[in-house]
Design a protein around this motif. Structure first.
Motif, PDB file in Angstrom:
ATOM      1  N   GLU A 227      61.286  -8.654   1.457  1.00 36.07           N
ATOM      2  CA  GLU A 227      60.417  -9.683   0.889  1.00 36.07           C
ATOM      3  C   GLU A 227      58.984  -9.517   1.386  1.00 36.07           C
ATOM      4  O   GLU A 227      58.024  -9.729   0.643  1.00 36.07           O
ATOM      5  CB  GLU A 227      60.933 -11.080   1.253  1.00 36.07           C
ATOM      6  N   GLY A 231      57.991  -8.414  -1.938  1.00 38.01           N
ATOM      7  CA  GLY A 231      58.305  -9.653  -2.642  1.00 38.01           C
ATOM      8  C   GLY A 231      57.386 -10.806  -2.321  1.00 38.01           C
ATOM      9  O   GLY A 231      56.177 -10.641  -2.082  1.00 38.01           O
ATOM     10  N   LEU A 232      57.962 -11.987  -2.260  1.00 36.90           N
ATOM     11  CA  LEU A 232      57.195 -13.216  -2.108  1.00 36.90           C
ATOM     12  C   LEU A 232      56.537 -13.336  -0.740  1.00 36.90           C
ATOM     13  O   LEU A 232      55.604 -14.114  -0.565  1.00 36.90           O
ATOM     14  CB  LEU A 232      58.112 -14.422  -2.342  1.00 36.90           C
ATOM     15  N   GLN A 234      54.776 -11.081   0.815  1.00 36.74           N
ATOM     16  CA  GLN A 234      53.607 -10.221   1.002  1.00 36.74           C
ATOM     17  C   GLN A 234      52.391 -11.059   1.388  1.00 36.74           C
ATOM     18  O   GLN A 234      52.042 -12.021   0.710  1.00 36.74           O
ATOM     19  CB  GLN A 234      53.298  -9.454  -0.281  1.00 36.74           C
ATOM     20  N   TYR A 241      63.581 -15.868   5.254  1.00 29.95           N
ATOM     21  CA  TYR A 241      64.403 -15.519   4.104  1.00 29.95           C
ATOM     22  C   TYR A 241      65.801 -16.037   4.394  1.00 29.95           C
ATOM     23  O   TYR A 241      66.411 -15.663   5.408  1.00 29.95           O
ATOM     24  CB  TYR A 241      64.424 -14.005   3.889  1.00 29.95           C
ATOM     25  N   LEU A 351      56.683 -20.492   4.216  1.00 30.56           N
ATOM     26  CA  LEU A 351      57.472 -20.222   3.018  1.00 30.56           C
ATOM     27  C   LEU A 351      58.936 -20.048   3.384  1.00 30.56           C
ATOM     28  O   LEU A 351      59.261 -19.430   4.404  1.00 30.56           O
ATOM     29  CB  LEU A 351      56.955 -18.943   2.331  1.00 30.56           C
ATOM     30  N   VAL A 353      62.141 -18.376   1.478  1.00 31.61           N
ATOM     31  CA  VAL A 353      62.620 -17.617   0.319  1.00 31.61           C
ATOM     32  C   VAL A 353      64.141 -17.729   0.289  1.00 31.61           C
ATOM     33  O   VAL A 353      64.814 -17.343   1.245  1.00 31.61           O
ATOM     34  CB  VAL A 353      62.212 -16.131   0.389  1.00 31.61           C
ATOM     35  N   ARG A 384      56.876 -24.381   1.467  1.00 33.81           N
ATOM     36  CA  ARG A 384      57.129 -24.038   0.070  1.00 33.81           C
ATOM     37  C   ARG A 384      58.478 -23.331  -0.012  1.00 33.81           C
ATOM     38  O   ARG A 384      58.802 -22.495   0.841  1.00 33.81           O
ATOM     39  CB  ARG A 384      56.005 -23.130  -0.426  1.00 33.81           C
ATOM     40  N   GLU A 386      60.977 -21.054  -2.563  1.00 33.56           N
ATOM     41  CA  GLU A 386      61.056 -20.279  -3.790  1.00 33.56           C
ATOM     42  C   GLU A 386      62.297 -19.395  -3.757  1.00 33.56           C
ATOM     43  O   GLU A 386      62.791 -19.041  -2.686  1.00 33.56           O
ATOM     44  CB  GLU A 386      59.809 -19.408  -3.991  1.00 33.56           C
ATOM     45  N   SER A 388      64.076 -15.761  -4.387  1.00 28.39           N
ATOM     46  CA  SER A 388      63.692 -14.356  -4.361  1.00 28.39           C
ATOM     47  C   SER A 388      63.676 -13.764  -5.771  1.00 28.39           C
ATOM     48  O   SER A 388      64.525 -14.081  -6.602  1.00 28.39           O
ATOM     49  CB  SER A 388      64.664 -13.561  -3.491  1.00 28.39           C
ATOM     50  N   THR A 389      62.706 -12.915  -6.013  1.00 25.88           N
ATOM     51  CA  THR A 389      62.625 -12.188  -7.283  1.00 25.88           C
ATOM     52  C   THR A 389      63.134 -10.763  -7.151  1.00 25.88           C
ATOM     53  O   THR A 389      63.072  -9.994  -8.115  1.00 25.88           O
ATOM     54  CB  THR A 389      61.168 -12.157  -7.782  1.00 25.88           C
ATOM     55  N   THR A 394      67.182  -6.807  -2.551  1.00 27.55           N
ATOM     56  CA  THR A 394      66.338  -7.188  -1.422  1.00 27.55           C
ATOM     57  C   THR A 394      66.687  -6.423  -0.156  1.00 27.55           C
ATOM     58  O   THR A 394      65.802  -5.926   0.544  1.00 27.55           O
ATOM     59  CB  THR A 394      66.447  -8.701  -1.164  1.00 27.55           C
TER      60      THR A 394
END
Length: 422
Positions: A227, A231-232, A234, A241, A351, A353, A384, A386, A388-389, A394
């Motif tokens: 990640e 990913g998010l 960065q 995570y 964050l 994730v 925040r 979110e 994972s994309t 991953t």
């Protein structure tokens, strides 16, 4: 790119005379004089900048490293002679003479990234600049320790053959597994989903997969690196995570670096006292994992009379308006929020994730209620949250990011050992 601590590398086949990552290079033939050491340090700095920047000119390298242009020229000549870098044409279009560009030679090293999961094994072979040249995803034979080793060896052989290299050409293999690798005994601890890996020396047998240097890392820690690199995460210095699926775990990034804890057990949040019950007691799981993992979701649905073979079935039923499924989702969100309240109080991440089969695929159902509940449980505004994309890649991408950074140092030091620069 998020960086981890220097890895503990296992060397089943490497006999280079020394191992040194990130420190001053020592040469097996005797003590190098100050000039030689400075020269090697300069070449290491130049090589690292080419690795980071990609195609780059001598003036750009001089600016990035602070070294003089003549020093850059000497370093490039040595690196090119060692087949670590190569010229790749000219940059034109600007006033003045065109600048010759250099890049890392892709075939200077190879990284095998491996994700060993309960349901799937995923392997990718990449060159030193990160280009994936061969990849396989297969249903895992995780029920049998010997069979999964045989499976990994077979796939590794197929990937190296496809790339036109031998297994011994792999610079570094990075294996992502659940649990914690006990380096003294070779046991994988806290990995109930991989039966057989708790036996002494189990992890060391991964050396047989390629016969090359290898690293065993916790899969969720690698996912956090993935990640951070792709990913998010960065550009974010403080994030976590959280993988929620067959099992539950967390990778922690603090000040841009992976945090493992004193025994490598940081992030084992499956054992948080969250959930108010233990419907899966006796299966070697912690309280939070027992109620919030995929099996816990299915068990909660069954108690409400909802027949579901998988957690995915429960979430699909909730999307279709089933009231019992919606009740299970609400309970799941509450469990996750309480766990994240503890994480937030201790780590204060920017964050969170969510990953894994539940965290990434059910984010549309979970993120809003988790965020709302978490806001009522923490002193300050919640982090925040979110999904994972990068799923389901991953862990594989984290293994790749980790491996590339480490392999860069290994190929450099092998070159120094084989033919001292200068």
């Amino acid at each position: 790119m998020v960086q981890g601590d220097p890895p503990m590398i296992n060397w089943p086949a490497f006999r280079g005379g020394y191992v040194n990552l990130g420190g001053v290079v020592s040469m097996s033939g005797g003590t190098a004089n100050t000039t030689s050491l400075l020269r090697v340090m300069n070449e290491r700095a130049v090589f690292a900048e080419i690795f980071r920047l990609g195609r780059v000119s001598r003036p750009e390298l001089a600016q990035a490293t602070g070294l003089s242009k003549p020093t850059i020229s000497v370093a490039l000549a040595d690196l090119e002679r060692a087949k670590l870098v190569r010229p790749v044409g000219l940059r034109t279009g600007n006033a003045g003479r065109a600048a010759l560009l250099y890049e890392v030679r892709p075939q200077a090293g190879w990284v095998l990234a491996v994700d060993i999961g309960r349901a799937y094994v995923r392997l990718a072979l990449a060159d030193l600049v990160g280009e994936i040249v061969a990849r396989r995803d297969e249903p895992s034979r995780a029920e049998s320790y010997d069979e999964v080793l045989s499976q990994l060896s077979k796939i590794a052989g197929e990937l190296t053959a496809e790339a036109g290299i031998a297994r011994g050409d792999i610079t570094l293999s990075v294996f992502g597994t659940p649990g914690i690798h006990d380096k003294e005994t070779g046991v994988l601890r806290l990995a109930p989903n991989l039966p057989g890996w708790e036996q002494p020396g189990a992890a060391e047998r991964l050396a047989d997969v390629t016969g090359s240097p290898y690293v065993v890392e916790n899969d969720v820690d690698l996912a956090a690196l993935g990640e951070g690199a792709y990913g998010l995460g960065q550009g974010i210095s403080h994030f976590v995570y959280v993988s929620i699926g067959t099992g539950i775990g967390m990778g922690v990034v603090i000040d841009g670096k992976l945090y493992r804890g004193s025994r490598g057990a940081a992030g084992e949040i499956s054992y948080l006292p969250v959930g108010g019950g233990d419907p899966l007691a006796g299966r070697g799981r912690g309280m939070f994992e027992s109620v919030a993992s995929a099996d816990g979701v299915v068990a909660a649905a069954a108690r409400l009379g909802l027949k579901a073979a998988t957690a995915k079935d429960v979430f699909e039923a909730a999307r279709s308006g089933d009231e019992s499924a919606a009740e299970v989702v609400a309970a799941e969100a509450d469990h996750i929020a309480h766990a994240l309240a503890g994480v937030t109080a201790v780590l204060d991440p920017e964050l969170v994730v969510l990953g894994g089969g539940i965290g990434a695929q059910a984010g549309d159902l979970l993120i809003e209620p988790v965020s709302g509940r978490l806001a009522s449980l923490v002193a300050l505004s919640p982090p925040r949250i979110e999904s994972s994309t990068l799923e389901p890649d991953t862990v594989l991408l984290g293994a790749l990011a980790f491996g590339l950074t480490t392999a860069r140092d290994l190929v450099f030091e092998r070159a120094v050992a084989a033919t001292p620069f200068g």
